[in-house]
Motif scaffolding. Structure first.
Motif, PDB file in Angstrom:
ATOM      1  N   PHE A 228      45.509  59.481  43.015  1.00  0.00           N
ATOM      2  CA  PHE A 228      45.982  59.265  41.646  1.00  0.00           C
ATOM      3  C   PHE A 228      46.797  57.981  41.517  1.00  0.00           C
ATOM      4  N   VAL A 229      47.534  57.633  42.574  1.00  0.00           N
ATOM      5  CA  VAL A 229      48.401  56.461  42.523  1.00  0.00           C
ATOM      6  C   VAL A 229      47.589  55.170  42.497  1.00  0.00           C
ATOM      7  N   LEU A 230      46.520  55.095  43.296  1.00  0.00           N
ATOM      8  CA  LEU A 230      45.735  53.861  43.351  1.00  0.00           C
ATOM      9  C   LEU A 230      45.136  53.481  41.994  1.00  0.00           C
ATOM     10  N   PRO A 231      44.455  54.376  41.289  1.00  0.00           N
ATOM     11  CA  PRO A 231      43.950  53.982  39.970  1.00  0.00           C
ATOM     12  C   PRO A 231      45.059  53.672  38.971  1.00  0.00           C
ATOM     13  N   LEU A 232      46.161  54.394  39.059  1.00  0.00           N
ATOM     14  CA  LEU A 232      47.275  54.159  38.147  1.00  0.00           C
ATOM     15  C   LEU A 232      47.862  52.760  38.351  1.00  0.00           C
ATOM     16  N   THR A 233      48.147  52.394  39.586  1.00  0.00           N
ATOM     17  CA  THR A 233      48.724  51.072  39.835  1.00  0.00           C
ATOM     18  C   THR A 233      47.716  49.963  39.552  1.00  0.00           C
ATOM     19  N   SER A 234      46.452  50.203  39.817  1.00  0.00           N
ATOM     20  CA  SER A 234      45.434  49.199  39.485  1.00  0.00           C
ATOM     21  C   SER A 234      45.388  48.965  37.982  1.00  0.00           C
ATOM     22  N   GLY A 235      45.455  50.029  37.217  1.00  0.00           N
ATOM     23  CA  GLY A 235      45.470  49.904  35.766  1.00  0.00           C
ATOM     24  C   GLY A 235      46.696  49.157  35.270  1.00  0.00           C
ATOM     25  N   ILE A 236      47.837  49.401  35.897  1.00  0.00           N
ATOM     26  CA  ILE A 236      49.060  48.690  35.505  1.00  0.00           C
ATOM     27  C   ILE A 236      48.924  47.201  35.790  1.00  0.00           C
ATOM     28  N   PHE A 237      48.376  46.854  36.967  1.00  0.00           N
ATOM     29  CA  PHE A 237      48.177  45.440  37.300  1.00  0.00           C
ATOM     30  C   PHE A 237      47.243  44.771  36.302  1.00  0.00           C
ATOM     31  N   LEU A 238      46.166  45.444  35.938  1.00  0.00           N
ATOM     32  CA  LEU A 238      45.233  44.878  34.957  1.00  0.00           C
ATOM     33  C   LEU A 238      45.898  44.702  33.598  1.00  0.00           C
ATOM     34  N   TYR A 239      46.674  45.681  33.196  1.00  0.00           N
ATOM     35  CA  TYR A 239      47.365  45.592  31.908  1.00  0.00           C
ATOM     36  C   TYR A 239      48.326  44.405  31.878  1.00  0.00           C
ATOM     37  N   VAL A 240      49.133  44.274  32.925  1.00  0.00           N
ATOM     38  CA  VAL A 240      50.102  43.178  32.966  1.00  0.00           C
ATOM     39  C   VAL A 240      49.389  41.831  32.965  1.00  0.00           C
ATOM     40  N   SER A 241      48.331  41.709  33.751  1.00  0.00           N
ATOM     41  CA  SER A 241      47.649  40.416  33.827  1.00  0.00           C
ATOM     42  C   SER A 241      46.963  40.050  32.514  1.00  0.00           C
ATOM     43  N   THR A 242      46.377  41.013  31.840  1.00  0.00           N
ATOM     44  CA  THR A 242      45.665  40.672  30.610  1.00  0.00           C
ATOM     45  C   THR A 242      46.587  40.484  29.418  1.00  0.00           C
ATOM     46  N   THR A 243      47.743  41.116  29.413  1.00  0.00           N
ATOM     47  CA  THR A 243      48.611  41.002  28.244  1.00  0.00           C
ATOM     48  C   THR A 243      49.663  39.915  28.358  1.00  0.00           C
ATOM     49  N   SER A 244      50.042  39.548  29.568  1.00  0.00           N
ATOM     50  CA  SER A 244      51.099  38.540  29.667  1.00  0.00           C
ATOM     51  C   SER A 244      50.734  37.341  30.533  1.00  0.00           C
ATOM     52  N   LEU A 245      50.124  37.558  31.668  1.00  0.00           N
ATOM     53  CA  LEU A 245      49.892  36.445  32.575  1.00  0.00           C
ATOM     54  C   LEU A 245      48.765  35.526  32.117  1.00  0.00           C
ATOM     55  N   ILE A 246      47.628  36.074  31.745  1.00  0.00           N
ATOM     56  CA  ILE A 246      46.492  35.238  31.359  1.00  0.00           C
ATOM     57  C   ILE A 246      46.814  34.367  30.140  1.00  0.00           C
TER      58      ILE A 246
END
Length: 129
Positions: free
Chosen positions: A81-99
């Motif tokens: 459960f942790v791996l998909p959750l943290t992967s989703g968080i990384f994707l969210y952060v990268s698409t909303t703020s970093l990119i």
């Protein structure tokens, strides 16, 4: 950084191949990330030594995160459960703020290079999964 290292530690509990692939991804992510963090600290007024010390403090928190992740996963078997959750968080952060921040600060040539390297990363992800 803490979540990255703890994700890597938990990935080995899911499977050895998952652990090694996650470790490779973390290394490819963290090396430029640490260099960027150092540059930001240096530009914001830290001395060279102060920036290095600040980086060492934040990196040492990653070790604690890894230990906590392994202990938590061993106690509750939550790696799946942790791996998909943290992967989703990384994707969210990268698409909303970093990119958007990266694209805003570069010229057209740099934008093409950045998009191409992101596409290469996605292609490698699909090839490895």
């Amino acid at each position: 950084e803490v979540s990255t290292q703890s994700t890597g530690a938990i990935a080995f509990n899911v499977g050895v191949s998952t652990g090694w692939l996650t470790t490779a991804g973390i290394l490819l992510h963290e090396l430029p990330h640490e260099v960027t963090d150092y540059a930001v600290l240096a530009q914001s007024g830290f001395t060279r030594r102060g920036a290095v010390v600040a980086q060492l403090w934040t990196c040492s928190a990653g070790i604690l995160g890894s230990v906590a992740g392994v202990l938590f996963d061993e106690s509750f078997s939550c790696g799946r459960f942790v791996l998909p959750l943290t992967s989703g968080i990384f994707l969210y952060v990268s698409t909303t703020s970093l990119i958007p921040a990266v694209i805003e600060q570069t010229g057209p040539r740099d934008t093409v290079i950045q998009v191409a390297t992101m596409a290469l990363g996605l292609a490698l992800t699909f090839c490895c999964s």
